[in-house]
Motif scaffolding. Structure first.
Motif, PDB file in Angstrom:
ATOM      1  N   TYR A  82     -14.276  12.375   1.885  1.00 22.66           N
ATOM      2  CA  TYR A  82     -14.708  13.943   1.889  1.00 22.66           C
ATOM      3  C   TYR A  82     -13.404  14.687   2.304  1.00 22.66           C
ATOM      4  O   TYR A  82     -13.208  15.752   1.700  1.00 22.66           O
ATOM      5  CB  TYR A  82     -15.785  14.065   2.968  1.00 22.66           C
ATOM      6  CG  TYR A  82     -16.222  15.462   2.985  1.00 22.66           C
ATOM      7  CD1 TYR A  82     -17.455  15.486   2.074  1.00 22.66           C
ATOM      8  CD2 TYR A  82     -15.865  16.643   3.521  1.00 22.66           C
ATOM      9  CE1 TYR A  82     -18.031  17.020   1.977  1.00 22.66           C
ATOM     10  CE2 TYR A  82     -16.363  17.659   3.687  1.00 22.66           C
ATOM     11  CZ  TYR A  82     -17.675  18.025   2.770  1.00 22.66           C
ATOM     12  OH  TYR A  82     -17.974  19.220   2.682  1.00 22.66           O
ATOM     13  N   LEU A  83     -12.486  14.258   3.203  1.00 20.79           N
ATOM     14  CA  LEU A  83     -11.446  15.127   3.663  1.00 20.79           C
ATOM     15  C   LEU A  83     -10.294  14.742   2.879  1.00 20.79           C
ATOM     16  O   LEU A  83      -9.068  15.430   3.235  1.00 20.79           O
ATOM     17  CB  LEU A  83     -11.104  14.770   5.328  1.00 20.79           C
ATOM     18  CG  LEU A  83     -12.168  15.455   6.208  1.00 20.79           C
ATOM     19  CD1 LEU A  83     -11.802  14.783   7.555  1.00 20.79           C
ATOM     20  CD2 LEU A  83     -12.206  16.769   6.201  1.00 20.79           C
ATOM     21  N   GLU A  84     -10.294  13.849   1.746  1.00 22.38           N
ATOM     22  CA  GLU A  84      -9.319  13.469   0.941  1.00 22.38           C
ATOM     23  C   GLU A  84      -7.981  12.671   1.536  1.00 22.38           C
ATOM     24  O   GLU A  84      -6.847  13.096   0.965  1.00 22.38           O
ATOM     25  CB  GLU A  84      -8.670  14.894   0.128  1.00 22.38           C
ATOM     26  CG  GLU A  84      -9.901  15.158  -0.730  1.00 22.38           C
ATOM     27  CD  GLU A  84      -9.492  16.517  -1.427  1.00 22.38           C
ATOM     28  OE1 GLU A  84      -8.478  17.120  -1.031  1.00 22.38           O
ATOM     29  OE2 GLU A  84     -10.210  17.053  -2.418  1.00 22.38           O
ATOM     30  N   PHE A  85      -8.353  11.889   2.473  1.00 17.75           N
ATOM     31  CA  PHE A  85      -7.362  11.094   2.921  1.00 17.75           C
ATOM     32  C   PHE A  85      -7.205  10.051   2.064  1.00 17.75           C
ATOM     33  O   PHE A  85      -8.080   9.625   1.432  1.00 17.75           O
ATOM     34  CB  PHE A  85      -7.626  10.686   4.354  1.00 17.75           C
ATOM     35  CG  PHE A  85      -7.085  11.697   5.613  1.00 17.75           C
ATOM     36  CD1 PHE A  85      -6.234  11.810   5.928  1.00 17.75           C
ATOM     37  CD2 PHE A  85      -8.296  12.403   6.001  1.00 17.75           C
ATOM     38  CE1 PHE A  85      -5.875  12.543   7.100  1.00 17.75           C
ATOM     39  CE2 PHE A  85      -8.110  13.290   6.991  1.00 17.75           C
ATOM     40  CZ  PHE A  85      -6.856  13.371   7.464  1.00 17.75           C
ATOM     41  N   ASP A  86      -5.872   9.114   1.932  1.00 15.74           N
ATOM     42  CA  ASP A  86      -5.644   8.041   1.178  1.00 15.74           C
ATOM     43  C   ASP A  86      -5.912   6.986   1.941  1.00 15.74           C
ATOM     44  O   ASP A  86      -6.548   6.167   1.419  1.00 15.74           O
ATOM     45  CB  ASP A  86      -4.280   8.171   0.661  1.00 15.74           C
ATOM     46  CG  ASP A  86      -3.852   9.328  -0.144  1.00 15.74           C
ATOM     47  OD1 ASP A  86      -4.470   9.653  -1.034  1.00 15.74           O
ATOM     48  OD2 ASP A  86      -2.800   9.787   0.033  1.00 15.74           O
ATOM     49  N   CYS A  87      -5.949   6.965   3.517  1.00 19.68           N
ATOM     50  CA  CYS A  87      -5.957   5.829   4.178  1.00 19.68           C
ATOM     51  C   CYS A  87      -6.366   6.258   5.416  1.00 19.68           C
ATOM     52  O   CYS A  87      -5.982   7.156   6.047  1.00 19.68           O
ATOM     53  CB  CYS A  87      -4.688   4.853   4.227  1.00 19.68           C
ATOM     54  SG  CYS A  87      -4.060   4.326   2.678  1.00 19.68           S
ATOM     55  N   ILE A  88      -7.084   5.193   6.158  1.00 21.44           N
ATOM     56  CA  ILE A  88      -7.573   5.583   7.486  1.00 21.44           C
ATOM     57  C   ILE A  88      -6.893   4.184   8.346  1.00 21.44           C
ATOM     58  O   ILE A  88      -7.492   3.119   7.822  1.00 21.44           O
ATOM     59  CB  ILE A  88      -9.023   5.567   7.803  1.00 21.44           C
ATOM     60  CG1 ILE A  88      -9.586   6.680   7.021  1.00 21.44           C
ATOM     61  CG2 ILE A  88      -9.335   5.678   9.246  1.00 21.44           C
ATOM     62  CD1 ILE A  88     -11.240   6.901   6.861  1.00 21.44           C
ATOM     63  N   ASP A  89      -6.099   4.379   9.170  1.00 24.22           N
ATOM     64  CA  ASP A  89      -5.636   3.293  10.140  1.00 24.22           C
ATOM     65  C   ASP A  89      -6.332   3.337  11.391  1.00 24.22           C
ATOM     66  O   ASP A  89      -6.419   4.197  12.208  1.00 24.22           O
ATOM     67  CB  ASP A  89      -4.093   3.267  10.410  1.00 24.22           C
ATOM     68  CG  ASP A  89      -3.266   3.122   9.183  1.00 24.22           C
ATOM     69  OD1 ASP A  89      -3.739   2.459   8.077  1.00 24.22           O
ATOM     70  OD2 ASP A  89      -2.050   3.162   9.326  1.00 24.22           O
ATOM     71  N   VAL A  90      -7.197   2.085  11.560  1.00 22.81           N
ATOM     72  CA  VAL A  90      -7.904   1.875  12.888  1.00 22.81           C
ATOM     73  C   VAL A  90      -7.121   0.987  13.717  1.00 22.81           C
ATOM     74  O   VAL A  90      -6.904  -0.067  13.572  1.00 22.81           O
ATOM     75  CB  VAL A  90      -9.357   1.552  12.593  1.00 22.81           C
ATOM     76  CG1 VAL A  90     -10.250   1.395  13.775  1.00 22.81           C
ATOM     77  CG2 VAL A  90      -9.824   2.160  11.462  1.00 22.81           C
ATOM     78  N   VAL A 101       0.788  -1.163   0.052  1.00 27.71           N
ATOM     79  CA  VAL A 101      -0.096   0.007  -0.178  1.00 27.71           C
ATOM     80  C   VAL A 101       0.969   1.251   0.062  1.00 27.71           C
ATOM     81  O   VAL A 101       1.765   1.363   0.684  1.00 27.71           O
ATOM     82  CB  VAL A 101      -1.017   0.135   1.345  1.00 27.71           C
ATOM     83  CG1 VAL A 101      -1.952   1.275   1.207  1.00 27.71           C
ATOM     84  CG2 VAL A 101      -1.714  -1.338   1.417  1.00 27.71           C
ATOM     85  N   THR A 102       0.398   2.244  -0.804  1.00 28.05           N
ATOM     86  CA  THR A 102       1.056   3.480  -0.722  1.00 28.05           C
ATOM     87  C   THR A 102       0.076   4.707  -0.330  1.00 28.05           C
ATOM     88  O   THR A 102      -1.008   4.841  -0.758  1.00 28.05           O
ATOM     89  CB  THR A 102       1.738   3.941  -2.282  1.00 28.05           C
ATOM     90  OG1 THR A 102       2.572   2.814  -2.933  1.00 28.05           O
ATOM     91  CG2 THR A 102       2.519   5.388  -1.949  1.00 28.05           C
ATOM     92  N   CYS A 103       0.360   5.127   0.819  1.00 33.38           N
ATOM     93  CA  CYS A 103      -0.731   6.124   1.573  1.00 33.38           C
ATOM     94  C   CYS A 103       0.155   7.116   1.770  1.00 33.38           C
ATOM     95  O   CYS A 103       1.094   7.495   2.660  1.00 33.38           O
ATOM     96  CB  CYS A 103      -1.478   5.588   2.692  1.00 33.38           C
ATOM     97  SG  CYS A 103      -2.360   4.195   2.384  1.00 33.38           S
ATOM     98  N   ASN A 104      -0.087   8.574   1.100  1.00 37.38           N
ATOM     99  CA  ASN A 104       0.584   9.705   1.268  1.00 37.38           C
ATOM    100  C   ASN A 104       0.033  10.502   2.495  1.00 37.38           C
ATOM    101  O   ASN A 104       0.401  11.203   3.110  1.00 37.38           O
ATOM    102  CB  ASN A 104       0.756  10.789   0.253  1.00 37.38           C
ATOM    103  CG  ASN A 104       1.462  10.212  -0.815  1.00 37.38           C
ATOM    104  OD1 ASN A 104       2.593   9.662  -0.723  1.00 37.38           O
ATOM    105  ND2 ASN A 104       0.999   9.958  -2.112  1.00 37.38           N
ATOM    106  N   LYS A 105      -1.558  10.420   2.662  1.00 35.58           N
ATOM    107  CA  LYS A 105      -2.058  11.205   3.889  1.00 35.58           C
ATOM    108  C   LYS A 105      -2.873  10.099   4.596  1.00 35.58           C
ATOM    109  O   LYS A 105      -3.965   9.708   3.795  1.00 35.58           O
ATOM    110  CB  LYS A 105      -3.138  12.269   2.920  1.00 35.58           C
ATOM    111  CG  LYS A 105      -3.727  12.916   4.104  1.00 35.58           C
ATOM    112  CD  LYS A 105      -4.578  14.156   3.538  1.00 35.58           C
ATOM    113  CE  LYS A 105      -5.228  15.090   4.294  1.00 35.58           C
ATOM    114  NZ  LYS A 105      -6.254  16.032   3.647  1.00 35.58           N
ATOM    115  N   VAL A 106      -2.607   9.980   5.903  1.00 35.67           N
ATOM    116  CA  VAL A 106      -3.155   8.910   6.506  1.00 35.67           C
ATOM    117  C   VAL A 106      -3.591   9.280   7.816  1.00 35.67           C
ATOM    118  O   VAL A 106      -3.128  10.110   8.580  1.00 35.67           O
ATOM    119  CB  VAL A 106      -1.940   7.641   6.887  1.00 35.67           C
ATOM    120  CG1 VAL A 106      -2.909   6.736   7.588  1.00 35.67           C
ATOM    121  CG2 VAL A 106      -1.282   7.402   5.753  1.00 35.67           C
TER     122      VAL A 106
END
Length: 225
Positions: A187-195, A122-127
């Motif tokens: 909506y906030l233009e994140f690439d990924c969300i880590d829970v 995975v490539t996530c610039n905004k997490v």
């Protein structure tokens, strides 16, 4: 220096091992990755106005004013909207958790299904990172979600408003479903969300792990097995 730190952080995040459990890997492997599937969630464009509208509906119903009640009921749709976004790709950093989702009985064609746990890069610039220790993945504490987005750079004012908009139907305001979290992150233009630290498995589960919600499937790449 800041750019170097961000670059190193992205590289460390992308080098983590992530797993996706599927009841039937044939479609994913045939296409060489995850397809972009659109889903929608409801939200209200004016949370305060919607609450006031609901109070007027309640008053009209309790007073027996049917004409006013049905007039107000017809006006409800002006508050409710739909937000359409890419269905997230769900990954886990725990193989055993991903394995619980690889049950062929979940597949439409279960007799021919090829269950599999797939390694995914995975490539996530905004997490956005939500610390959800002890919560079950399907319903996460509002405060934990809010703190996660705030710690990821979103203002308290903005995330509070978005939670009111997207989570309007939860009366006790204690938890948020994962599809709503995905919509807010998109909506906030994140690439990924880590829970992080969440309890997850297909049947509910009690194993703590990190679930990564990838909001753009093009940011994933299957590892060759």
């Amino acid at each position: 220096m800041k750019h170097l730190i961000k670059k190193l952080l992205r590289e460390s995040l992308s080098s983590e091992t992530w797993y996706h459990g599927t009841p039937d890997a044939r479609g994913i492997e045939k296409s060489g990755g995850f397809d972009s599937n659109k889903i929608s969630v409801d939200y209200v464009n004016d949370p305060e106005g919607f609450i006031a509208h609901q109070e007027k509906l309640k008053t009209a119903r309790e007073s027996g004013d049917e004409n006013e009640y049905f007039k107000l009921l017809n006006d409800t749709d002006k508050y409710r909207k739909k937000f359409t976004y890419n269905k997230p790709v769900f990954l886990s950093n725990n193989y055993s958790v991903a394995k619980t989702y690889a049950d062929p009985k979940r597949s439409f064609d279960y007799q021919n299904a090829v269950e599999k746990v797939i390694k995914v890069n995975v490539t996530c610039n905004k997490v956005a990172k939500i610390i959800a220790t002890g919560d079950r993945f399907r319903f996460i504490s509002v405060n934990k979600v809010k703190n996660g987005f705030m710690n990821s750079g979103v203002s308290e004012e903005e995330i509070t408003k978005l939670i009111k908009m997207f989570n309007y139907y939860v009366s006790d305001n204690k938890g948020i479903k994962t599809d709503v979290i995905g919509a807010i992150g998109n909506y906030l233009e994140f690439d990924c969300i880590d829970v992080v630290g969440v309890l997850d498995s297909y049947s509910g589960g009690n194993t703590k792990s990190t679930v990564r919600m990838v909001l753009d499937p093009s940011n994933t790449k299957l590892e060759k097995s």
